[in-house]
Design a protein around this motif. Sequence first.
Motif, PDB file in Angstrom:
ATOM      1  N   LEU A 291      79.657  58.771 -73.549  1.00 11.86           N
ATOM      2  CA  LEU A 291      80.107  60.139 -74.014  1.00 11.86           C
ATOM      3  C   LEU A 291      79.266  61.217 -72.714  1.00 11.86           C
ATOM      4  N   ASN A 292      78.047  61.154 -72.294  1.00 14.05           N
ATOM      5  CA  ASN A 292      77.611  61.702 -71.340  1.00 14.05           C
ATOM      6  C   ASN A 292      78.324  61.717 -70.076  1.00 14.05           C
ATOM      7  N   ALA A 293      78.595  60.475 -69.841  1.00  8.60           N
ATOM      8  CA  ALA A 293      79.504  60.380 -68.491  1.00  8.60           C
ATOM      9  C   ALA A 293      80.783  61.079 -68.551  1.00  8.60           C
ATOM     10  N   ALA A 294      81.541  60.997 -69.681  1.00 10.01           N
ATOM     11  CA  ALA A 294      82.681  61.453 -69.666  1.00 10.01           C
ATOM     12  C   ALA A 294      82.832  63.158 -69.831  1.00 10.01           C
ATOM     13  N   LEU A 295      81.702  63.652 -70.403  1.00 13.37           N
ATOM     14  CA  LEU A 295      81.731  65.029 -70.449  1.00 13.37           C
ATOM     15  C   LEU A 295      81.109  65.834 -69.183  1.00 13.37           C
ATOM     16  N   LYS A 296      80.293  64.911 -68.372  1.00 16.04           N
ATOM     17  CA  LYS A 296      79.735  65.445 -66.950  1.00 16.04           C
ATOM     18  C   LYS A 296      80.939  65.422 -66.171  1.00 16.04           C
ATOM     19  N   PHE A 297      81.939  64.223 -66.436  1.00 12.86           N
ATOM     20  CA  PHE A 297      82.972  63.936 -65.336  1.00 12.86           C
ATOM     21  C   PHE A 297      83.851  64.873 -65.574  1.00 12.86           C
ATOM     22  N   ILE A 298      84.538  65.157 -66.970  1.00 11.31           N
ATOM     23  CA  ILE A 298      85.342  66.215 -67.058  1.00 11.31           C
ATOM     24  C   ILE A 298      84.830  67.495 -66.674  1.00 11.31           C
ATOM     25  N   ALA A 299      83.537  67.955 -66.757  1.00  7.15           N
ATOM     26  CA  ALA A 299      83.099  69.313 -66.520  1.00  7.15           C
ATOM     27  C   ALA A 299      83.297  69.549 -64.980  1.00  7.15           C
ATOM     28  N   ALA A 300      82.826  68.498 -64.222  1.00 12.21           N
ATOM     29  CA  ALA A 300      82.877  68.385 -62.733  1.00 12.21           C
ATOM     30  C   ALA A 300      84.136  68.542 -62.094  1.00 12.21           C
ATOM     31  N   GLU A 301      85.125  67.650 -62.626  1.00 10.80           N
ATOM     32  CA  GLU A 301      86.316  67.594 -62.171  1.00 10.80           C
ATOM     33  C   GLU A 301      87.430  68.566 -62.496  1.00 10.80           C
ATOM     34  N   LYS A 302      87.381  68.972 -63.784  1.00 10.62           N
ATOM     35  CA  LYS A 302      88.280  69.915 -64.325  1.00 10.62           C
ATOM     36  C   LYS A 302      87.857  71.329 -64.123  1.00 10.62           C
ATOM     37  N   TYR A 303      86.472  71.505 -64.375  1.00 11.25           N
ATOM     38  CA  TYR A 303      85.951  72.865 -64.579  1.00 11.25           C
ATOM     39  C   TYR A 303      85.157  73.252 -63.362  1.00 11.25           C
ATOM     40  N   GLY A 304      85.018  72.342 -62.322  1.00 11.02           N
ATOM     41  CA  GLY A 304      84.206  72.806 -61.137  1.00 11.02           C
ATOM     42  C   GLY A 304      82.872  72.874 -61.095  1.00 11.02           C
ATOM     43  N   ARG A 305      82.172  72.167 -62.307  1.00  5.88           N
ATOM     44  CA  ARG A 305      80.647  72.226 -62.494  1.00  5.88           C
ATOM     45  C   ARG A 305      80.356  70.975 -61.985  1.00  5.88           C
ATOM     46  N   ASP A 306      79.962  71.163 -60.272  1.00  3.08           N
ATOM     47  CA  ASP A 306      79.648  69.927 -59.587  1.00  3.08           C
ATOM     48  C   ASP A 306      78.165  70.099 -58.989  1.00  3.08           C
TER      49      ASP A 306
END
Length: 489
Positions: A291-306
């Motif tokens: 869950l942690n990996a999925a949310l961080k991955f989506i946040a970075a890739e779709k929402y630019g939270r890198d």
Amino acid sequence: MSLKLKSGFVFDYDNLLNEKCVSKDDVTALLPRLKKAHKAMDVMRKTGVIRGHLSKDGTPEKVLFSQLPYIEKGNLNSPESIARIKKFGESVRNRVDAVISLGIGGSFLGNKVLFDVQCGSFWNLKTREERKGYPKVFFSGNNIDPRSTQDLLNYIDDAADMAMHHDKKNPRKYKVMLICISKSGGTLDTMSNFMVIYNKLLKNKNVEVEVVAVTDPNEEKPTLLKKMAIENKWESFAVPDGVGGRFTIFCEVGLVVAAVIGFDIEAFLEGARQMDIACQNDDIWQNPAMLNAALKFIAAEKYGRDEEVMMPYGDYLESVSMWYIQLLAESLGKQFNKEGKEVCYGRTPIVAIGTRDMHSQTQQHQEGKLNKIVQFIRIENWKNDLTIPNAFPEVKKLAEISGVTMGQALEVARQSNADALISNKRFNALFSLPELNAYHLGELLYMLAMSIAYEGELADVDAFNQPGVEAYKRIMGPKLQQVKAQGKK
């Protein structure tokens, strides 16, 4: 919304999964890739194989960190190896005055986490009795800094002189143990400090020095440090194959230092083991690492939270942020994916600590670029929590903050920070530990390590190599030889 384990460990993602942040539809769209990632984790646990992973020599290499929480015969952590480490720890009690741990990367960062949680800042100021016979502990080898190395040597010189002359009836030599940690034995930072310190201490007539080598255990083709250990009859422990430096906190690299401070090794590994069991759940909403990996991955890739700000609330957890920096940066900061396509993937990790950095970084977190995830860590119940007294009742402003504990005030500050961030579309989440102890530390660190493994699969990058690190090493060696040659002219 939160995921709570039976142990009391909580992953609160309410400020990361909502109408302002990552959506459930985003997670649903990722489920096919998550299913593949979860199968990859199963294969890794059973065989040590990660698709596409090669060693720095370009040959297939197993990934074995997920084996480490299990103390079983034939494993890297076996009943025999743990018994030997504990025996080693007992052997230093009331015998060794000071231990100097020499290592860099995971060999320093992981060990510093264990030291900080177990010992705190004032360990070396305590009496031997207060330390229950365990030695003072110093860290070196994590930078090539002549001033700090000389300062350490000056301290040892003064302590040795005191031991020899303070009690004139019972003069004694000051006993120093050097724990030198290097898989190859050629690590510039660590070995340069080791040679300087070892050479100086040998020349001090008031010091008795012994060395413990933590290195590649192969005796048929021994590394430089292993060969030195054999020739000098130094006790040695293993930096095992299949466990990258950033994961070695769970093996002998970290546990050897844990042993000399009385850290509860079994509880630490049991916390990691129970977390691994939780992470075998194929339901994303019950698997903290997935869950942690999925949310961080989506946040970075779709929402630019890198960028990821790791912000524990507690002074002695700052080293957890430092450890996490290496884990995230080395594992996921990759130019190419497993197919050789240039992707330049990864989040930039940032160290912060509450409440200190609420007065320095939070302005940027709150109003700067919308490119950050702030990851909080809190301790729910502090041992020996202190109540803020009404020491100046005539001062209204100070009277208003009295009557609550420091732990309560710390949590109010964290909650206020989290609420302010999400009110301005700033993604944040929380890892909550019931208390600060070896078991819950094992849970947290292992969950972070397994999250990285999951995200590597989601991003299709090798989370277990570090080619960027090897690049500067290839340049550094010849440059050092040039400097050496110029010095001889």
